[in-house]
Design a protein around this motif. Structure first.
Motif, PDB file in Angstrom:
ATOM      1  N   GLU A   1      44.240  73.171 -29.456  1.00  0.00           N
ATOM      2  CA  GLU A   1      44.914  73.199 -28.155  1.00  0.00           C
ATOM      3  C   GLU A   1      46.159  72.346 -28.241  1.00  0.00           C
ATOM      4  N   ARG A   2      47.330  72.954 -27.967  1.00  0.00           N
ATOM      5  CA  ARG A   2      48.601  72.229 -28.015  1.00  0.00           C
ATOM      6  C   ARG A   2      49.407  72.526 -26.762  1.00  0.00           C
ATOM      7  N   THR A   3      49.768  71.477 -26.048  1.00  0.00           N
ATOM      8  CA  THR A   3      50.578  71.631 -24.847  1.00  0.00           C
ATOM      9  C   THR A   3      51.880  70.861 -25.007  1.00  0.00           C
TER      10      THR A   3
ATOM     11  N   TRP B   1      34.617  67.771 -29.583  1.00  0.00           N
ATOM     12  CA  TRP B   1      35.983  68.091 -29.174  1.00  0.00           C
ATOM     13  C   TRP B   1      36.716  66.817 -28.797  1.00  0.00           C
ATOM     14  N   LEU B   2      37.895  66.608 -29.397  1.00  0.00           N
ATOM     15  CA  LEU B   2      38.739  65.462 -29.068  1.00  0.00           C
ATOM     16  C   LEU B   2      39.985  65.949 -28.339  1.00  0.00           C
ATOM     17  N   GLN B   3      40.381  65.218 -27.315  1.00  0.00           N
ATOM     18  CA  GLN B   3      41.557  65.592 -26.540  1.00  0.00           C
ATOM     19  C   GLN B   3      42.459  64.374 -26.371  1.00  0.00           C
ATOM     20  N   PHE B   4      43.744  64.530 -26.688  1.00  0.00           N
ATOM     21  CA  PHE B   4      44.696  63.421 -26.596  1.00  0.00           C
ATOM     22  C   PHE B   4      45.888  63.853 -25.748  1.00  0.00           C
ATOM     23  N   ASP B   5      46.451  62.881 -25.050  1.00  0.00           N
ATOM     24  CA  ASP B   5      47.562  63.160 -24.163  1.00  0.00           C
ATOM     25  C   ASP B   5      48.531  61.979 -24.195  1.00  0.00           C
ATOM     26  N   THR B   6      49.806  62.257 -24.008  1.00  0.00           N
ATOM     27  CA  THR B   6      50.807  61.200 -23.984  1.00  0.00           C
ATOM     28  C   THR B   6      51.848  61.502 -22.920  1.00  0.00           C
TER      29      THR B   6
ATOM     30  N   VAL C   1      38.625  59.320 -40.852  1.00  0.00           N
ATOM     31  CA  VAL C   1      39.073  60.576 -41.460  1.00  0.00           C
ATOM     32  C   VAL C   1      40.393  61.110 -40.910  1.00  0.00           C
ATOM     33  N   LEU C   2      40.888  60.561 -39.790  1.00  0.00           N
ATOM     34  CA  LEU C   2      42.132  61.082 -39.228  1.00  0.00           C
ATOM     35  C   LEU C   2      42.796  60.053 -38.327  1.00  0.00           C
ATOM     36  N   LEU C   3      44.027  60.300 -37.977  1.00  0.00           N
ATOM     37  CA  LEU C   3      44.718  59.492 -36.984  1.00  0.00           C
ATOM     38  C   LEU C   3      45.655  60.380 -36.182  1.00  0.00           C
TER      39      LEU C   3
ATOM     40  N   PHE D   1      41.206  69.296 -30.476  1.00  0.00           N
ATOM     41  CA  PHE D   1      40.603  69.953 -31.639  1.00  0.00           C
ATOM     42  C   PHE D   1      39.185  69.447 -31.853  1.00  0.00           C
ATOM     43  N   VAL D   2      38.460  70.131 -32.708  1.00  0.00           N
ATOM     44  CA  VAL D   2      37.106  69.715 -33.089  1.00  0.00           C
ATOM     45  C   VAL D   2      37.202  68.702 -34.222  1.00  0.00           C
ATOM     46  N   HIS D   3      36.527  67.554 -34.067  1.00  0.00           N
ATOM     47  CA  HIS D   3      36.568  66.506 -35.090  1.00  0.00           C
ATOM     48  C   HIS D   3      35.897  66.991 -36.375  1.00  0.00           C
TER      49      HIS D   3
END
Length: 343
Positions: free
Chosen positions: A184-186, A318-323, A104-106, A310-312
């Protein structure tokens, strides 16, 4: 290019409206040709004047001269003898840095210099052109304006994370979180100067500059701008510049860039908000050479969308991604670290 046909006078019935601009209530008196040159992408003042002479431009439905002074609430229309560009998006085989994908998303890590969606002056080479090549039947949302899969965006010269929806439900679900400010955006930013406080919050209504709509201003009057809140924390003070972390409570156009300029700490190499000049330290010698070398490493502002949470839409987890910082951004930070260490 838009406006190439303006030297050709056409009958009224043969013209197609390309632009309709309503002057802001705070608009100061400004010549019509100058006003349009600030509002129409990729159009020189000469082409604008040719279009006015060809009677392709009207103010409040009246043909006027280039010297006409635009006033608040004036309605300016620009028409050409051909219809506006077809909104069909051309699929392009542009590589994507996908750090997560499911049904559903990427999550895409956008490089610096890539425009997110097609617009005047950037019809090809955008993230959207790449997405429609690699994915079929992406949702367009309620407006359907040529932005398949796009839930939010970041500026051309800002790098970092974007979430892309693959279904209509996912797009609606994610868009609601952005609207509710629960995403959540950092961001990481390199700004000029050392901030007085290690942590702080910037509040200021953001709206477009009355003279140049490419620039966002801060207003006390909430009727002139949208409520905006940015929380910041100093990650690494470097005497002349600081690496900071910003969390967005709201998501306005150019929010971090405008807020940091407002408190006297423009983002390093931000050409729109004055960060592309030496604002701290001396303007000569080895220091000047080092700063100019840093400027040359980035095409624009030193701003990176580092994390996204964000919430899937379907699992409700809750999904959290970082780069990490892009190599050229990190190289600039390293140069500043080395410089202040040995001075």
């Amino acid at each position: 290019m838009l406006l190439n046909d303006l030297e050709i006078t056409s009958e009224e019935d043969d013209l197609f409206e390309h632009y309709r601009i309503v002057a802001d209530k705070g608009q100061s008196l400004m010549r019509l040709d100058k006003y349009l040159s600030l509002h129409v992408a990729n159009a020189s003042r000469t082409k604008i004047q040719n279009g006015i002479d060809a009677e392709a431009v009207k103010v409040n439905d009246q043909i006027t001269k280039a010297s006409y002074k635009i006033k608040p609430f004036d309605v300016v229309t620009l028409s050409l003898p051909h219809p506006p560009r077809d909104t069909e998006i051309i699929p392009e085989n542009i590589p994507l840095d996908i750090i997560y994908e499911d049904d559903v998303l990427l999550i895409v890590n956008k490089p610096t210099g890539m425009v997110v969606h097609p617009a005047y002056g950037n019809w090809t080479g955008t993230l959207i052109n790449a997405l429609v090549y690699h994915f079929q039947n992406l949702p367009t949302g309620r407006n359907g304006e040529g932005r398949p899969g796009l839930v939010h965006r970041i500026d051309k010269d800002t790098s970092g994370l974007l979430v892309i929806a693959k279904t209509e439900f996912a797009m609606t679900f994610l868009a609601r979180q952005f609207s509710d400010h629960t995403i959540e955006r950092t961001y990481n930013a390199l700004v000029w100067g050392e901030l007085k406080e290690e942590k702080g919050t910037i509040r200021g209504n953001i709206g477009r500059n009355a003279k140049d709509r490419r620039v966002m201003d801060i207003f006390d009057d909430e009727t002139q701008g949208k409520h905006a809140v940015t929380h910041y924390e100093v990650v690494k003070p470097l005497r002349y510049v600081s690496l900071i972390k910003c969390n967005l409570e709201t998501g306005r156009t150019h929010q971090i860039r405008a807020h940091m300029k407002h408190i006297g700490h423009p983002i390093f190499n931000d050409t729109v908000y004055g960060g592309d000049k030496i604002l701290r330290g001396i303007s000569n010698g080895n220091y000047k050479t080092m700063v100019e070398n840093c400027f040359s490493l980035l095409p624009g502002q030193a701003l990176h969308a580092k994390s996204l949470g964000f919430v899937h839409p379907t699992t409700k987890q809750w999904l959290q991604f970082d780069t990490e910082l892009p190599e050229n951004f990190q190289a600039i930070v390293n140069k500043w670290e080395n410089y202040v260490q040995y001075q």
